[in-house]
Design a protein around this motif. Structure first.
Motif, PDB file in Angstrom:
ATOM      1  N   ASP A   1      29.294 -38.967 -21.816  1.00  0.00           N
ATOM      2  CA  ASP A   1      30.450 -39.765 -21.412  1.00  0.00           C
ATOM      3  C   ASP A   1      31.438 -39.879 -22.569  1.00  0.00           C
ATOM      4  N   LYS A   2      32.644 -40.304 -22.253  1.00  0.00           N
ATOM      5  CA  LYS A   2      33.664 -40.450 -23.290  1.00  0.00           C
ATOM      6  C   LYS A   2      33.347 -41.647 -24.165  1.00  0.00           C
ATOM      7  N   THR A   3      33.672 -41.550 -25.428  1.00  0.00           N
ATOM      8  CA  THR A   3      33.321 -42.574 -26.405  1.00  0.00           C
ATOM      9  C   THR A   3      33.820 -43.957 -26.012  1.00  0.00           C
ATOM     10  N   GLU A   4      35.052 -44.067 -25.524  1.00  0.00           N
ATOM     11  CA  GLU A   4      35.609 -45.389 -25.217  1.00  0.00           C
ATOM     12  C   GLU A   4      34.973 -46.049 -23.993  1.00  0.00           C
ATOM     13  N   ASN A   5      34.347 -45.296 -23.116  1.00  0.00           N
ATOM     14  CA  ASN A   5      33.731 -45.843 -21.901  1.00  0.00           C
ATOM     15  C   ASN A   5      32.213 -45.727 -21.914  1.00  0.00           C
ATOM     16  N   ARG A   6      31.622 -45.641 -23.085  1.00  0.00           N
ATOM     17  CA  ARG A   6      30.181 -45.386 -23.179  1.00  0.00           C
ATOM     18  C   ARG A   6      29.362 -46.560 -22.684  1.00  0.00           C
ATOM     19  N   ASN A   7      28.345 -46.254 -21.870  1.00  0.00           N
ATOM     20  CA  ASN A   7      27.368 -47.257 -21.452  1.00  0.00           C
ATOM     21  C   ASN A   7      26.340 -47.489 -22.546  1.00  0.00           C
ATOM     22  N   HIS A   8      26.010 -46.429 -23.282  1.00  0.00           N
ATOM     23  CA  HIS A   8      25.026 -46.499 -24.362  1.00  0.00           C
ATOM     24  C   HIS A   8      25.773 -46.358 -25.679  1.00  0.00           C
ATOM     25  N   LYS A   9      25.693 -47.347 -26.525  1.00  0.00           N
ATOM     26  CA  LYS A   9      26.438 -47.348 -27.786  1.00  0.00           C
ATOM     27  C   LYS A   9      25.683 -46.676 -28.929  1.00  0.00           C
ATOM     28  N   ALA A  10      24.380 -46.472 -28.787  1.00  0.00           N
ATOM     29  CA  ALA A  10      23.579 -45.875 -29.859  1.00  0.00           C
ATOM     30  C   ALA A  10      24.014 -44.438 -30.129  1.00  0.00           C
ATOM     31  N   VAL A  11      23.974 -44.036 -31.387  1.00  0.00           N
ATOM     32  CA  VAL A  11      24.328 -42.667 -31.753  1.00  0.00           C
ATOM     33  C   VAL A  11      23.090 -41.807 -31.971  1.00  0.00           C
ATOM     34  N   SER A  12      21.913 -42.446 -32.041  1.00  0.00           N
ATOM     35  CA  SER A  12      20.680 -41.684 -32.207  1.00  0.00           C
ATOM     36  C   SER A  12      19.617 -42.225 -31.250  1.00  0.00           C
ATOM     37  N   THR A  13      18.606 -41.419 -31.063  1.00  0.00           N
ATOM     38  CA  THR A  13      17.483 -41.811 -30.224  1.00  0.00           C
ATOM     39  C   THR A  13      16.193 -41.358 -30.912  1.00  0.00           C
ATOM     40  N   THR A  14      15.110 -42.039 -30.622  1.00  0.00           N
ATOM     41  CA  THR A  14      13.818 -41.650 -31.176  1.00  0.00           C
ATOM     42  C   THR A  14      12.979 -41.051 -30.057  1.00  0.00           C
ATOM     43  N   GLU A  15      12.509 -39.840 -30.299  1.00  0.00           N
ATOM     44  CA  GLU A  15      11.646 -39.156 -29.342  1.00  0.00           C
ATOM     45  C   GLU A  15      10.206 -39.370 -29.772  1.00  0.00           C
ATOM     46  N   TYR A  16       9.367 -39.759 -28.830  1.00  0.00           N
ATOM     47  CA  TYR A  16       7.954 -39.991 -29.099  1.00  0.00           C
ATOM     48  C   TYR A  16       7.141 -38.931 -28.374  1.00  0.00           C
ATOM     49  N   LEU A  17       6.266 -38.269 -29.097  1.00  0.00           N
ATOM     50  CA  LEU A  17       5.332 -37.329 -28.479  1.00  0.00           C
ATOM     51  C   LEU A  17       3.976 -38.005 -28.498  1.00  0.00           C
ATOM     52  N   HIS A  18       3.523 -38.403 -27.315  1.00  0.00           N
ATOM     53  CA  HIS A  18       2.206 -39.038 -27.156  1.00  0.00           C
ATOM     54  C   HIS A  18       1.211 -37.910 -26.900  1.00  0.00           C
ATOM     55  N   VAL A  19       0.162 -37.867 -27.694  1.00  0.00           N
ATOM     56  CA  VAL A  19      -0.810 -36.773 -27.624  1.00  0.00           C
ATOM     57  C   VAL A  19      -2.178 -37.373 -27.309  1.00  0.00           C
ATOM     58  N   LEU A  20      -2.837 -36.824 -26.315  1.00  0.00           N
ATOM     59  CA  LEU A  20      -4.175 -37.253 -25.949  1.00  0.00           C
ATOM     60  C   LEU A  20      -5.115 -36.062 -25.962  1.00  0.00           C
ATOM     61  N   GLU A  21      -6.207 -36.190 -26.706  1.00  0.00           N
ATOM     62  CA  GLU A  21      -7.295 -35.222 -26.645  1.00  0.00           C
ATOM     63  C   GLU A  21      -8.399 -35.880 -25.860  1.00  0.00           C
ATOM     64  N   LYS A  22      -8.606 -35.409 -24.633  1.00  0.00           N
ATOM     65  CA  LYS A  22      -9.563 -36.042 -23.746  1.00  0.00           C
ATOM     66  C   LYS A  22     -10.997 -35.888 -24.238  1.00  0.00           C
ATOM     67  N   ASP A  23     -11.797 -36.912 -23.945  1.00  0.00           N
ATOM     68  CA  ASP A  23     -13.224 -36.884 -24.281  1.00  0.00           C
ATOM     69  C   ASP A  23     -13.960 -35.900 -23.391  1.00  0.00           C
TER      70      ASP A  23
END
Length: 68
Positions: free
Chosen positions: A46-68
């Motif tokens: 979206d355009k900067t002046e009408n942004r719904n989300h003001k954050a400039v960065s995001t954190t990506e989480y990789l959840h890893v499961l090794e099953k028993d």
């Protein structure tokens, strides 16, 4: 629980509905859990002046499961 895989990966970011702790609680019931974090510049569709989300960065989480 019934997934027939040794490893399960879930990519999720900090703008999602579930917290890190909620995902960890669910996944760690089924084996060894690990979390990997990476910061990214947030994609702007979206355009900067009408942004719904003001954050400039995001954190990506990789959840890893090794099953028993």
């Amino acid at each position: 629980n019934k997934a027939k895989f040794k490893h399960i990966f879930l990519s999720y970011n900090n703008e999602g509905l579930m917290s890190i702790q909620e995902v960890e609680k669910v996944m760690s019931k089924y084996g060894r859990y690990e979390l990997i974090e990476t910061d990214y510049q947030r994609f702007k569709a979206d355009k900067t002046e009408n942004r719904n989300h003001k954050a400039v960065s995001t954190t990506e989480y990789l959840h890893v499961l090794e099953k028993d």
